[in-house]
Every structure is written in C-alpha cells, then in structure tokens.
Design a protein around this motif. Sequence first.
Motif, PDB file in Angstrom:
ATOM      1  N   ARG A   6      17.408  60.124  24.358  1.00  0.00           N
ATOM      2  CA  ARG A   6      16.654  58.894  24.086  1.00  0.00           C
ATOM      3  C   ARG A   6      15.758  59.071  22.866  1.00  0.00           C
ATOM      4  O   ARG A   6      15.690  58.194  21.991  1.00  0.00           O
ATOM      5  N   GLN A  13      10.966  54.592  26.401  1.00  0.00           N
ATOM      6  CA  GLN A  13      11.477  54.304  27.738  1.00  0.00           C
ATOM      7  C   GLN A  13      11.597  52.793  27.941  1.00  0.00           C
ATOM      8  O   GLN A  13      12.549  52.322  28.555  1.00  0.00           O
ATOM      9  N   VAL A  27      13.778  54.497  34.158  1.00  0.00           N
ATOM     10  CA  VAL A  27      14.045  55.459  33.084  1.00  0.00           C
ATOM     11  C   VAL A  27      13.164  56.687  33.266  1.00  0.00           C
ATOM     12  O   VAL A  27      13.635  57.817  33.146  1.00  0.00           O
TER      13      VAL A  27
END
Length: 83
Positions: A6, A13, A27
């Motif tokens: 990510r 997030q 997340v």
Amino acid sequence: MLRQLRREKSFTQEVLADRLGVPQSYVSKYELGERRIDLVEALEICRALDTDFIAFARKFIGYLEPKPGGSIASPGNSRRRRR
C-alpha cells in the motif's frame, strides 16, 4: 506485506478502504493481522492497488517459508503481543 505494498503505491489506509468499499478499520485490521483476507478479498485488494495477483500470491508464499530456527513465519504475527 499489505502495508508495504500500500505504501509503495502511495495510498493511505483511507484511500485503499474507499477503493475497496470497506471501512478504514478493515484495512488497519488486515495490516495488523487481526482480520484474515480470503481469496476474493485478496483479488479485490490487488485490483484496488493495481497489482498482479499472481505476483502478490508468490510474495505471500515467501512469507510462509520456514525461517532459520525452524518456525514458519505467520504474516501479521510479528506485531502481536505475547501473553
């Protein structure tokens, strides 16, 4: 592993959660290993991050390989508290 991916994509997030249509807490729990990701969720996460699923799966399998000392690494367990 998910947190690293990510961050490589420069997503927060919140951005990833929005792309997945889930609360940000999902997340966070994925990244902390508090919530397991099933196959369908893994595919959706890869799509949201514009990441190849097969490459993601191979990397994940690498995390499961036995580590020196004889134990198998468990993604997400590195942050869990021992009792």
